[in-house]
Design an enzyme around this catalytic site. Sequence first.
Site, PDB file in Angstrom:
ATOM      1  N   THR A 225      97.686  25.776  90.939  1.00 15.31           N
ATOM      2  CA  THR A 225      96.230  25.847  91.083  1.00 15.31           C
ATOM      3  C   THR A 225      95.537  26.497  89.884  1.00 15.31           C
ATOM      4  O   THR A 225      94.354  26.825  89.962  1.00 15.31           O
ATOM      5  CB  THR A 225      95.860  26.626  92.353  1.00 15.31           C
ATOM      6  OG1 THR A 225      96.429  27.946  92.292  1.00 15.31           O
ATOM      7  CG2 THR A 225      96.385  25.922  93.594  1.00 15.31           C
ATOM      8  N   ASP A 289      90.443  31.654  97.402  1.00 20.17           N
ATOM      9  CA  ASP A 289      89.981  30.319  97.788  1.00 20.17           C
ATOM     10  C   ASP A 289      91.100  29.287  97.705  1.00 20.17           C
ATOM     11  O   ASP A 289      91.020  28.226  98.325  1.00 20.17           O
ATOM     12  CB  ASP A 289      88.815  29.887  96.893  1.00 20.17           C
ATOM     13  CG  ASP A 289      87.550  30.693  97.167  1.00 20.17           C
ATOM     14  OD1 ASP A 289      87.580  31.555  98.065  1.00 20.17           O
ATOM     15  OD2 ASP A 289      86.534  30.471  96.483  1.00 20.17           O
ATOM     16  N   LEU A 291      94.111  29.719  98.828  1.00 23.51           N
ATOM     17  CA  LEU A 291      95.118  30.218  99.777  1.00 23.51           C
ATOM     18  C   LEU A 291      96.095  29.144 100.245  1.00 23.51           C
ATOM     19  O   LEU A 291      97.282  29.406 100.413  1.00 23.51           O
ATOM     20  CB  LEU A 291      94.414  30.815 100.996  1.00 23.51           C
ATOM     21  CG  LEU A 291      95.334  31.331 102.123  1.00 23.51           C
ATOM     22  CD1 LEU A 291      95.892  32.691 101.741  1.00 23.51           C
ATOM     23  CD2 LEU A 291      94.580  31.420 103.448  1.00 23.51           C
ATOM     24  N   ARG A 303      96.681  38.433  88.449  1.00 23.81           N
ATOM     25  CA  ARG A 303      95.855  39.524  88.987  1.00 23.81           C
ATOM     26  C   ARG A 303      94.772  38.950  89.905  1.00 23.81           C
ATOM     27  O   ARG A 303      93.573  39.131  89.697  1.00 23.81           O
ATOM     28  CB  ARG A 303      95.227  40.364  87.871  1.00 23.81           C
ATOM     29  CG  ARG A 303      96.232  41.175  87.075  1.00 23.81           C
ATOM     30  CD  ARG A 303      95.567  42.017  85.998  1.00 23.81           C
ATOM     31  NE  ARG A 303      94.611  42.964  86.566  1.00 23.81           N
ATOM     32  CZ  ARG A 303      94.913  44.184  86.998  1.00 23.81           C
ATOM     33  NH1 ARG A 303      96.169  44.605  86.937  1.00 23.81           N
ATOM     34  NH2 ARG A 303      93.990  44.982  87.479  1.00 23.81           N
ATOM     35  N   GLU A 354     100.868  36.168  83.323  1.00 23.95           N
ATOM     36  CA  GLU A 354     100.622  34.716  83.299  1.00 23.95           C
ATOM     37  C   GLU A 354     101.815  33.890  82.817  1.00 23.95           C
ATOM     38  O   GLU A 354     101.661  32.929  82.069  1.00 23.95           O
ATOM     39  CB  GLU A 354      99.382  34.410  82.454  1.00 23.95           C
ATOM     40  CG  GLU A 354      98.118  35.059  83.003  1.00 23.95           C
ATOM     41  CD  GLU A 354      96.846  34.600  82.310  1.00 23.95           C
ATOM     42  OE1 GLU A 354      96.863  33.520  81.685  1.00 23.95           O
ATOM     43  OE2 GLU A 354      95.837  35.320  82.397  1.00 23.95           O
ATOM     44  N   LEU A 357     106.192  36.471  80.234  1.00 20.97           N
ATOM     45  CA  LEU A 357     107.291  37.435  80.111  1.00 20.97           C
ATOM     46  C   LEU A 357     108.504  37.064  80.946  1.00 20.97           C
ATOM     47  O   LEU A 357     109.618  37.477  80.632  1.00 20.97           O
ATOM     48  CB  LEU A 357     106.820  38.833  80.523  1.00 20.97           C
ATOM     49  CG  LEU A 357     105.658  39.440  79.740  1.00 20.97           C
ATOM     50  CD1 LEU A 357     105.297  40.805  80.310  1.00 20.97           C
ATOM     51  CD2 LEU A 357     106.006  39.553  78.262  1.00 20.97           C
ATOM     52  N   TYR A 564      80.314  34.166  90.376  1.00 21.25           N
ATOM     53  CA  TYR A 564      80.804  32.802  90.169  1.00 21.25           C
ATOM     54  C   TYR A 564      79.661  31.938  89.658  1.00 21.25           C
ATOM     55  O   TYR A 564      78.556  31.980  90.205  1.00 21.25           O
ATOM     56  CB  TYR A 564      81.285  32.206  91.492  1.00 21.25           C
ATOM     57  CG  TYR A 564      82.772  32.060  91.633  1.00 21.25           C
ATOM     58  CD1 TYR A 564      83.422  30.919  91.156  1.00 21.25           C
ATOM     59  CD2 TYR A 564      83.529  33.029  92.266  1.00 21.25           C
ATOM     60  CE1 TYR A 564      84.791  30.774  91.312  1.00 21.25           C
ATOM     61  CE2 TYR A 564      84.900  32.891  92.426  1.00 21.25           C
ATOM     62  CZ  TYR A 564      85.525  31.761  91.947  1.00 21.25           C
ATOM     63  OH  TYR A 564      86.880  31.613  92.094  1.00 21.25           O
TER      64      TYR A 564
END
EC number: 2.5.1.26
Length: 644
Positions: A225, A289, A291, A303, A354, A357, A564
Amino acid sequence: MAEAAGEAGASERDPDAVRARRRLRVLSGHLLGRPQEAPSTNECKARRAASAAGASPAASPAAPESGTIPKKRQELMKWNGWGYNDSKFLLNKKGQVELTGKRYPLSGLALPTLKDWIQNTLGVNLEHKTTSKPSINPSEAPPSIVNEDFLQELKEAHISYSQDADDRVFRAHGHCLHEIFLLREGMFERIPDIVVWPTCHDDVVKIVNLACKYNLCIIPIGGGTSVSYGLMCPADETRTIISLDTSQMNRILWVDENNLTAHVEAGITGQDLERQLKESGYCTGHEPDSLEFSIVGGWISTRASGMKKNVYGNIEDLVVHMKMVTPRGVIEKSSQGPRMSTGPDIHHFIMGSEGTLGVITEATIKIRPTPEYQKYGSVAFPNFEQGVACLREIAKQRCAPASIRLMDNQQFQFGHALKPQVSSIFTSFLDGFKKFYITKFKGFDPNQISVATLLFEGDREKVLQHEKQVYDIAAKFGGLAAGEDNGQRGYLLTYVIAYMRDLGLEYYVVGESFETSAPWDRVIDLCRNVKERIRRECKERGVQFAPLSTCRVTQTYDAGACIYFYFAFNYRGISDPLTVFEQTEAAARDEILANGGSLSHHHGVGKLRKQWLKESISDVGFGMLKSVKDYVDPSNIFGNRNLL
């Protein structure tokens, strides 16, 4: 979900089954208190064997899959759009917009005013439709570059994999507009060469070790997503690219009711996690959103933030322990204590990394008893400024509901257009009366009204007290209670809004959402200036119809808020709509930063926003991140090139 469904069925037949299952989970929590003890190596082997039983490792598993996301995602989900195959907005035989399928409260209901809103707001002519490719053409996919020695060792480890073009293309992208536009009309220059499906932590260790041995590139994928180009393959990557799909690592390993924690595999989706915890009377309360499809590992690596963070916290507040496999080895703490003073928190090197690592394989997260009572609400304000002032006061008094969202007027108009057809004359009359009361009797201007939606949950008595406190504050800022139904409808739309972009693309409309966070004293100016910048940029770039440029405040904090933005425009007559769109979005991001906003509140940086990262965190901060990357992954095995 066969196992979970079986448990649910048993609980309905025998209430003792619920108590027995809960006792077993408590015992498991004590016996497997340290994450490294679960699952066992034998369990890992058993899952691999089941996955590959009766077929080559490249084939689909013979054993039933337990999570929402199957290996062959395309059997359930759209390959070139958002969400489930059976759910999409379309014009029905009556010429009204309707959401197909049966998955959502809005499914199967006509939206009689939405078509007019689309035509009037975006200048859309519904007689003109775009065309898109009906399916993936394997011959168009870039050829697979595979290291044969790696492939042989992968087979010997009995780890399932695929080199099929449709599997590879499905994992070559997230859900930015550019990615979906390319899928509809073209193809990516570079895609993964192979998809692998580990079933447990030990599998991931084996895959990472093999990638290091043969100098291959790994790009982890969870729910897919991403809205930051986080999954796009670097076009100039010449090594074999492995898409490491964690979707089959989807179990709750134990629940500890004494400490109110659950230890889970990082590939479990939000909806599976919440559904299974609910069977035992618990929840995490983390509800982004996305989920339905996003996973625990993805939440940590970006995060993430959920709409009910006022009660449950953001992901950094929920995670107690985590395990990550890196090219240097496994990172995890030796204790699951709730807080430590042991230098900089290692967890915060992992959170937000992200996929640069390593791979997050397991996490211990806080859980809470399922709230006994939930109530929705809404408040209408004379204008957006009054609404923001109210939200600021609610935050100041530390009495925010689980969720509070404030829509500007254009967003309010859009939400109203998404209202289903009313079957009851009485209900229609009441809606008309409410509108009359607010606009005529109270003097609200329909073109200025701003609406906040509210969600309260917890103990019933406390919720009712809390509700009164919030409405009393709202009244001081000119707010009028606008009804529980309007509030509930606003939240029910959460999981279907993303389907709207696909409808727009069919009629020459490109659109996107992006977010930021800002101090309270910058919120109003930032919102106004960014929306104006979008309109100005579109006009200068030849967009013929005024764009949709709207915003809402979605989360509140003591010191600021998350905002947003949504923008869309009709691109008929524009030869290169993607370039116009991306230049406009970049200009909007410049405006956000110039007005004191952050680079991102919870979407992350990826490759889309990394050009601004050094400016956002300073040269020294950027150098610190690079030093961590260089030490943990000196050969750039995790080479998605996000962030840096």
